[in-house]
Write an enzyme that holds these catalytic residues in place. Structure first.
Site, PDB file in Angstrom:
ATOM      1  N   ASP A 200      10.888  38.073  40.119  1.00 43.18           N
ATOM      2  CA  ASP A 200      10.825  36.670  40.837  1.00 43.18           C
ATOM      3  C   ASP A 200       9.558  36.280  41.308  1.00 43.18           C
ATOM      4  OD1 ASP A 200      12.058  34.514  41.832  1.00 43.18           O
ATOM      5  OD2 ASP A 200      11.799  35.213  43.770  1.00 43.18           O
TER       6      ASP A 200
ATOM      7  N   HIS B 162      13.552  37.234  50.471  1.00 51.16           N
ATOM      8  CA  HIS B 162      12.391  37.992  50.277  1.00 51.16           C
ATOM      9  C   HIS B 162      12.188  38.585  51.827  1.00 51.16           C
ATOM     10  CE1 HIS B 162      10.827  36.518  46.655  1.00 51.16           C
ATOM     11  NE2 HIS B 162      11.642  35.482  46.946  1.00 51.16           N
ATOM     12  N   LEU B 163      12.443  40.084  52.159  1.00 52.80           N
ATOM     13  CA  LEU B 163      12.481  40.329  53.241  1.00 52.80           C
ATOM     14  C   LEU B 163      11.129  41.321  53.666  1.00 52.80           C
ATOM     15  CD1 LEU B 163      15.953  42.347  53.684  1.00 52.80           C
ATOM     16  CD2 LEU B 163      15.196  39.994  54.512  1.00 52.80           C
TER      17      LEU B 163
ATOM     18  N   ASN C   3       9.112  41.811  45.119  1.00 53.84           N
ATOM     19  CA  ASN C   3       7.750  41.690  45.177  1.00 53.84           C
ATOM     20  C   ASN C   3       7.143  41.933  46.540  1.00 53.84           C
ATOM     21  OD1 ASN C   3       9.122  39.520  46.402  1.00 53.84           O
ATOM     22  ND2 ASN C   3       7.663  37.991  45.605  1.00 53.84           N
TER      23      ASN C   3
ATOM     24  N   ASP D 118      16.662  31.986  48.889  1.00 52.29           N
ATOM     25  CA  ASP D 118      15.234  32.268  48.293  1.00 52.29           C
ATOM     26  C   ASP D 118      14.424  32.070  49.691  1.00 52.29           C
ATOM     27  OD1 ASP D 118      13.065  32.765  46.950  1.00 52.29           O
ATOM     28  OD2 ASP D 118      12.906  30.866  45.981  1.00 52.29           O
TER      29      ASP D 118
ATOM     30  N   ASN E  55       8.441  27.023  45.014  1.00 51.73           N
ATOM     31  CA  ASN E  55       8.342  27.245  43.537  1.00 51.73           C
ATOM     32  C   ASN E  55       9.703  27.666  42.886  1.00 51.73           C
ATOM     33  OD1 ASN E  55       7.276  27.528  40.870  1.00 51.73           O
ATOM     34  ND2 ASN E  55       6.395  29.372  41.300  1.00 51.73           N
TER      35      ASN E  55
ATOM     36  N   HIS F  33      13.337  34.438  36.851  1.00 57.36           N
ATOM     37  CA  HIS F  33      12.631  33.051  37.487  1.00 57.36           C
ATOM     38  C   HIS F  33      12.069  32.481  36.243  1.00 57.36           C
ATOM     39  CE1 HIS F  33       9.458  31.459  40.305  1.00 57.36           C
ATOM     40  NE2 HIS F  33       9.032  31.433  39.089  1.00 57.36           N
TER      41      HIS F  33
END
Length: 442
Positions: A167, A77-78, A109, A320, A293, A194
């Site tokens: 995700d 996740h950037l 996201n 992740d 999660n 996910h």
């Protein structure tokens, strides 16, 4: 700029080469690659490795060190666009190269969600302008991650997305997941699922069991993950579409994936270093930096994950990487954000599998390189003449201490702060870019 690396022990699953070699990189391209006798491999030597940097020449005697292809993280996740207070493409990719990753796949996201080509183009343009390595966007399965209406998957694929995932927001509607799998097959990019039944995990904050009861926290049962793994495998089996299961955390999921693979179902899977390095005990003191999660599970699950990596039931190790601000984590456990800042510790944590003889070094590097490249159809050449330099120099025995304040990621949320790890990336070479971590923690 010329970079000369002497006496490096190369392990390259892309070219199926494993031997000592000298490498010369000129202006970002491997101009010479000379393999030597394997007898020069990593035996104790009186001459230590050495680095010599001049204005236009870098010379590395890599005696006792390894050179691998740059690692690929297929799940990160950037945060950009929209959450630049957590991470940016610049800082996230800087954390990546420090950890040995030269390719990062960023989840959808963001804000706005990457569910249309304009957002994909923005990410790619930003990565081209400010990124430190290759960035591959992952498009959303559904518009707004709402699970109600499919995104324009063909257009996202054409724009540059290498996979599709909601995700963090599982697709609960089985018919929509079926259609997503069918479209993903048509456009040649997998679904990354996910797996979480939101009705079973509702308001859960950690693994469900005796410890969650003791701590007074609502737990998330293993079944919340396994029910969806089973459903998606069934859909994958019936409609023969590529499916990749994200961040596997339970023994039950491993058993389901193993059985599916034995039956020839085209399913692949990943796990993350925290699932084979930690158990639910890491949150016993309400440590929000260990809140993830799916949640950290039990010792039985941790051992099953390690066995699944050994048996190739789990194909990939992904980070992740989920950076958060201090405010996101400095809050009551139930309310804290999920996630670990993982790019800078992933390889060292995973090398413990090699030191403990769970995996060979080659098996480990395969899970970080050729396996994610094959799943995502990312074209990588490996370490060979006339190819772009995309490699890392690693001392698998270097001891170092994790210090979160030294992370280059904006996310300092790690449960591994203060841990003593064995194995460190000393250099990352990506085209004309050269990142030197040689002297850190020495």
């Amino acid at each position: 700029m010329i970079i000369k690396i002497y006496n490096a022990y190369i392990i390259d699953p892309f070219t199926d080469k494993e031997a000592v070699a000298d490498i010369v990189v000129e202006n970002g391209i491997i101009s010479r690659l000379i393999f030597k006798s394997q007898a020069l491999s990593l035996k104790p030597d009186t001459k230590p490795s050495a680095l010599n940097i001049k204005p236009d020449l870098i010379e590395i005697d890599a005696r006792g060190l390894y050179v691998f292809p740059g690692l690929i993280d297929m799940h990160a996740h950037l945060r950009e666009p929209g959450y630049e207070y957590k991470e940016t493409i610049r800082t996230g990719t800087l954390a990546a190269v420090k950890g040995g990753f030269t390719s990062v796949c960023c989840m959808a996201n963001t804000n706005p969600v990457n569910d249309n080509p304009e957002v994909t183009y923005y990410i790619l343009a930003k990565a081209n302008e400010e990124g430190n390595c290759d960035v591959y966007p992952i498009g959303a399965i559904t518009k707004g991650l709402k699970g109600e209406e499919l995104s324009e998957m063909a257009m996202l694929r054409q724009a540059g997305c290498v996979a599709f995932s909601d995700d963090g927001m599982p697709v609960m509607n089985a018919m929509i997941m079926r259609r997503a799998l069918e479209y993903s097959k048509a456009v040649g990019a997998p679904i990354i699922s996910h797996c979480e039944d939101l009705f079973l995990s509702e308001n859960g904050a950690m693994n469900e069991g005796k410890l969650s009861f003791y701590m007074g926290l609502k737990g998330i049962p293993r079944a919340a993950e396994e029910v969806m793994v089973a459903r998606d495998i069934i859909l994958c089996k019936h409609f023969h579409a590529p499916l990749h299961i994200a961040h596997v955390s339970t023994k039950g999921s491993v058993d389901l994936i193993k059985k599916a693979k034995e039956e020839g179902v085209p399913v692949t899977a990943e796990t993350c270093p925290h699932y084979f390095s930690l158990t639910e005990e890491a949150v016993r003191d309400y440590n929000t930096n260990a809140k993830v999660n799916p949640p950290l599970r039990t010792e039985q699950d941790r051992e099953a994950i390690k066995e699944a990596l050994k048996e190739a039931v789990v194909d990939v190790i992904a980070t992740d990487h989920a950076p958060h601000s201090l405010d996101d984590k400095n809050t009551p456990f139930q309310e804290a954000a999920n996630g670990i800042s993982g790019l800078e510790t992933a390889l060292a944590l995973s090398l413990k599998l090699v030191h403990d003889k769970v995996l060979t070094l080659r098996q480990l590097i395969e899970k970080f390189t050729v396996n994610p490249a094959n799943i995502l159809k990312i074209n990588k050449s490996g370490i060979k003449e006339k190819a772009e330099a995309d490699l890392i120099v690693v001392d698998i025995n270097r001891q170092w201490t994790v210090k979160k304040e030294e992370f280059v990621s904006m996310g300092k949320n790690t449960p591994f702060d203060g841990w003593q790890l064995k194995g460190k990336v000393l250099m990352t070479v990506k085209g004309r870019k050269f990142f030197n971590m040689w002297q850190e923690d020495k």
